[in-house]
Design an enzyme around this catalytic site. Structure first.
Site, PDB file in Angstrom:
ATOM      1  N   GLY A  71      42.402 -16.243   3.237  1.00 13.06           N
ATOM      2  CA  GLY A  71      43.186 -16.531   2.046  1.00 13.06           C
ATOM      3  C   GLY A  71      43.420 -18.021   1.847  1.00 13.06           C
ATOM      4  O   GLY A  71      43.343 -18.530   0.731  1.00 13.06           O
ATOM      5  N   ALA A 200      41.347 -10.361   4.065  1.00  9.46           N
ATOM      6  CA  ALA A 200      41.112  -9.021   4.616  1.00  9.46           C
ATOM      7  C   ALA A 200      42.195  -8.553   5.582  1.00  9.46           C
ATOM      8  O   ALA A 200      42.536  -7.376   5.616  1.00  9.46           O
ATOM      9  CB  ALA A 200      39.754  -8.981   5.320  1.00  9.46           C
ATOM     10  N   HIS A 201      42.750  -9.491   6.362  1.00 12.83           N
ATOM     11  CA  HIS A 201      43.639  -9.050   7.449  1.00 12.83           C
ATOM     12  C   HIS A 201      44.981  -8.541   6.952  1.00 12.83           C
ATOM     13  O   HIS A 201      45.793  -8.068   7.734  1.00 12.83           O
ATOM     14  CB  HIS A 201      43.817 -10.148   8.506  1.00 12.83           C
ATOM     15  CG  HIS A 201      44.695 -11.295   8.116  1.00 12.83           C
ATOM     16  ND1 HIS A 201      46.014 -11.382   8.483  1.00 12.83           N
ATOM     17  CD2 HIS A 201      44.447 -12.398   7.394  1.00 12.83           C
ATOM     18  CE1 HIS A 201      46.535 -12.501   8.016  1.00 12.83           C
ATOM     19  NE2 HIS A 201      45.603 -13.145   7.356  1.00 12.83           N
ATOM     20  N   THR A 237      26.988 -20.390   7.719  1.00 14.89           N
ATOM     21  CA  THR A 237      26.407 -19.085   8.029  1.00 14.89           C
ATOM     22  C   THR A 237      27.420 -17.986   7.723  1.00 14.89           C
ATOM     23  O   THR A 237      28.577 -18.067   8.142  1.00 14.89           O
ATOM     24  CB  THR A 237      26.006 -19.018   9.517  1.00 14.89           C
ATOM     25  OG1 THR A 237      25.041 -20.028   9.759  1.00 14.89           O
ATOM     26  CG2 THR A 237      25.419 -17.660   9.863  1.00 14.89           C
ATOM     27  N   CYS A 325      64.656 -21.493  12.219  1.00 11.73           N
ATOM     28  CA  CYS A 325      64.372 -21.385  13.647  1.00 11.73           C
ATOM     29  C   CYS A 325      63.084 -20.631  13.912  1.00 11.73           C
ATOM     30  O   CYS A 325      62.403 -20.859  14.904  1.00 11.73           O
ATOM     31  CB  CYS A 325      65.525 -20.681  14.344  1.00 11.73           C
ATOM     32  SG  CYS A 325      66.869 -21.815  14.656  1.00 11.73           S
TER      33      CYS A 325
END
Ligand SMILES: Cc1ncc(COP(=O)(O)O)c(C=O)c1O
Ligand SMILES: Cc1ncc(COP(=O)(O)O)c(C=O)c1O
Lengths: 400, 123, 400, 123
Positions: A71, A200-201, A237, A325
């Site tokens: 992304g 995708a993740h 690639t 934090c």
């Protein structure tokens, strides 16, 4: 110990079917798609198929899909690529205060390189106002970039309307749909989208692969230079296992999407309702209805997010927080501040994002342990309803 | 991320609470960082007879608060004044670098409380 | 049918152990390393370990390793990052005519953005002359970038000497070591390297992951903007399976490297010798001895590379060629032209790159089928020893 | 990449070779592209009685050369002149776009050979 994953906005597990397919493309079908021998040709075909699977999820054409490493890269490519290609037309970009850093820091870079950026404010639900978009447009505006759904509070923006406005004004429209793609229905044609970022993740595909949708006819400059891959728009690639994994994840996401959304939304609403009932002095962040199916975000007054998080983690629940934090920065979430929350309230935010693998029991377990944790932390807190909870909080990004 | 000692003090904080008849109270911290620490002291004959804390903050803030109360219980004021934020972090086996400047203020709160005690006494 | 893979310079199969490890990080240990809950912490540790494994392969420190999406991205980051960070010191960059397009096209971009680039010629063995490097240096030179080993003809450059020269002159030295890392011993300290590019898929790691080594103390600008990953030098959610896969591949590469090199070099030399004996009118491309262990490149006079390639493919052998027809461009390989080959001779080039999985039988099989193929193609060719084989061939890149 | 027909003509090219008593020879192509095609004709009574080719080039160059010889064998010169490079590509079921401009010159070589025959005859 029970382990419950409530952090699907951060990342998701790869679907077993997707992972199995990727294995095949690592050890057996390992060719380079640029090679003309059989090892190369067999994977080139698979890359083309994956492009088609992803296009179908968005109602796009496969030649409008360009694979990237995720992304962040797609956001960089969209904004820089479009800005530099249209430099002669204008130098003004409109975006919002609540974008992901992949957009905001790319805008910083563009500002240092001759572009002017307007950061739109949002209302208390993190919603962009169409009026504000309209007012921000100048005759130098070349691009409007508004995220589809916010990653912290889940608010879904009026993308179709902004897209239509942009189309009418002849301005390109990009949307960072990293949170939405695969988890929410998107039709790039219906929504008038010119460029769209996905990763995708976030929907049970692999990390390290994403894509930029570029509507046919929209010209952008390449950002990463080298070989002629991805029709010379993205050299390097091809990550073939990643690409076929993304294609498969897109195909799976499309199956019964409405049903999955309904199921996850029900869990979400049960969690929201349960927490509101059980915990006093909490505030739901994000739009009450226009929100992502799995997205829950609360501010628990008088307590701090990281300590909530750590306590939940000790009970086996993985969540996330907008507290400073957590991020190692000084300020709490720029999104929460842009919505008008004070620093103290923003620090007490907790994000629970539900996904495909979660169950009713997960929600019930959370409803048992979380109120107890909040109670305990409040009992150690010097803050309370009677203490003053206020500070001045201009959005640190809008100060630009 | 955190050492075992930090996690121990975070999950089982010592001396949480208020002292209703405290004769020294100190508060430090700011909302930007998301840390506010308040220390209550009961001092008798320049000796810290009791100490309690209330903290709004992250894991490090709670653990350092807890640790500082353990370190000063029963100590003289002079001994207590020698305890630095650094010493508290060390007693916990170290803190992540990002937490050193912001959430490691418990010794400061203690010193404020001692100052408060001395001022009140002086009046 | 027998399938023999002789295209290891294009890409390599992922080691089974590497692939199995990656599976684990896709479906079970799937957390985001930025998350502070247990799912995040467990993978953060693994990312740190992989960084250490890779650093050890290069004799670097783990905080000098920055993960990218591959060799192309690392090349872009090295050149752009260093150039823009040192703009005030100078605007001159030295590289060679035989670099990969990831370097050459990045240099094109830099030339359009205020930098001047000198492209060094090479000798007939594709070797850069130290003298030429020396002569090219000006007081505006900020960076020298010379590839470690060439991807087409396998020639290994005098990296240590160039590195030393650069160090003496106070100029940064980058090497694109995509072909060498994992296949040839490299010590960044001994070789005086400031920045080094590598890519996992060239040594039995996964596609879509690579790294840039940046010597401690060398400052470069980020190119991809967003979150604070990779110490803010490379934004984007970490490709955790890719990273642990790269780490594991580095560890495996290091084991018995000398033995593996000896075995592959023996196969290479057998293939070279066999072809020289069996096929008349051929020319070995690249340095006779300073070449990569697995690299074989011949020009077969009077025939064209793609038709060689296709015929080999029909016999189950995967190879590659420097002919224009292979790449879809008009000119044959810029590397072969830079070495002084005529267009016709360059068009007849065939690259056979051997790897870990190849055997003596593979070489013997190739020695049976390839001479026959060359003979058949020559019998259809209008060219022969008696026909004129000449054209003018300035290096199309050096014309810059 | 290539159609089955292309691969058939590439692997089993028709009419390869020279005609020792050819009365028309044509050559096209250039070294830049890596394609050189030579066509030999044996023409009798304006009919192509025999045709052979020699080609230095890629798969498409060899296949188009082979195809063009099949297409013109036995044809009149007028019929042969109507065959275009495009027609040869079509007869092969199409060629990859990158190959259309460069390796698809067999019809041009044929036309050159016919021109050569006509010129020689005219003398
Ligand atoms: C809204 C949004 N945009 C962009 C990104 C960046 O995507 P990636 O992590 O694939 O680089 C994320 C997630 O991290 C996100 O939530
Ligand atoms: C020398 C050289 N540099 C750079 C690259 C690009 O690497 P990647 O394919 O990982 O982007 C390659 C391989 O394609 C290469 O051989």
């Amino acid at each position: 110990m029970k382990r419950i994953y409530f952090d699907h906005s951060a990342t998701t597990p790869v679907d077993n079917e997707v992972a199995a397919l990727m294995m095949e493309y690592m050890t057996e079908k390992f060719g380079n798609p640029s090679s003309i021998h059989s090892f190369g040709r067999e994977v080139k075909k698979s890359v083309d198929e994956a492009r088609q699977q992803l296009a179908s999820l968005l109602n796009a054409n496969s030649n409008e899909i360009f694979f990237t490493s995720g992304g962040t890269e797609a956001d960089n490519l969209a904004l820089k690529g479009l800005a530099f290609a249209n430099r002669k037309k204008g130098n003004h970009i409109i975006t919002t205060c609540i974008e992901h850093h992949a957009i905001l820091h790319t805008c910083d870079y563009l500002e240092k390189n001759g572009f002017t950026v307007t950061y739109l404010p949002v209302d208390e639900n993190a919603m962009v106002r169409l009026e504000d978009v309209k007012k921000a447009i100048t005759d130098k505006t070349i691009l409007i970039s508004v995220m589809f759904a916010n990653n912290e509070v889940g608010t879904i923006q009026p993308i179709k309307e902004i897209g239509q406005l942009a189309r009418e004004k002849g301005i390109y429209f990009h949307t960072d749909a990293v949170q939405a793609v695969g988890n929410y229905p998107i039709d790039v044609k219906e929504y008038n989208i010119d460029l769209l970022t996905l990763s995708a993740h976030k929907f049970h595909g692999p990390k390290g692969i994403g894509a930029l949708y570029i509507r046919r006819g929209v010209r952008i400059d390449a950002v990463q230079h080298g070989g002629g891959q991805e029709r010379s728009l993205r050299a390097g690639t091809e990550n073939v296992p990643g690409i076929v994994g993304l294609g498969k994840a897109a195909e799976i996401a499309q199956q019964d999407m409405t049903k999955k959304i309904a199921r996850i939304s029900t869990l979400r609403d049960k969690l929201i309702k349960g927490l509101m009932e059980k915990v006093p002095d909490i505030k739901l962040n994000g739009h009450p209805t226009q929100r992502m199916p799995g997205s829950v975000n609360f501010s628990f007054l008088y307590v701090e997010g990281e300590s909530l998080l750590l306590n939940l983690d000790l009970k086996g629940i993985a969540a996330s927080s907008g507290s400073a934090c957590t991020s190692g920065s000084l300020d709490p979430s720029h999104v929460l501040l842009a919505m008008g929350l004070t620093h103290e309230v923003a620090h007490g935010s907790l994000r629970l994002t539900l996904g495909r693998g979660n169950t009713e029991e997960d929600v019930e377990y959370c409803l048992t342990v979380l109120p107890e944790i909040v109670g305990r932390l409040r009992s150690m807190s010097p803050l309370s309803a009677s203490s003053k909870m206020s500070d001045s909080n201009p959005c640190s990004i809008c100060k630009h | 991320m955190y050492t075992e000692k930090v996690m121990d003090h975070f999950t089982n904080p010592r001396n949480v609470g208020e002292i209703s008849d405290a004769n020294g109270v100190g508060e430090v911290g700011n909302a930007k960082c998301g840390d506010i620490m308040r220390i209550y002291l009961k001092v008798e004959d320049d000796i810290i007879k009791d100490v309690k804390f209330k903290t709004f903050g992250c894991g490090a803030a709670i653990a350092t608060s807890s640790m500082v109360t353990e370190l000063v219980m029963g100590k003289t004021l002079d001994e207590a004044l020698e305890i630095s934020n650094q010493a508290v972090a060390e007693a916990l086996g170290g803190l992540p670098p990002a937490k050193m400047h912001c959430s490691n203020l418990a010794a400061d709160a203690l010193h404020e409380a001692i100052k408060d005690y001395i001022e009140k006494k002086g009046k």
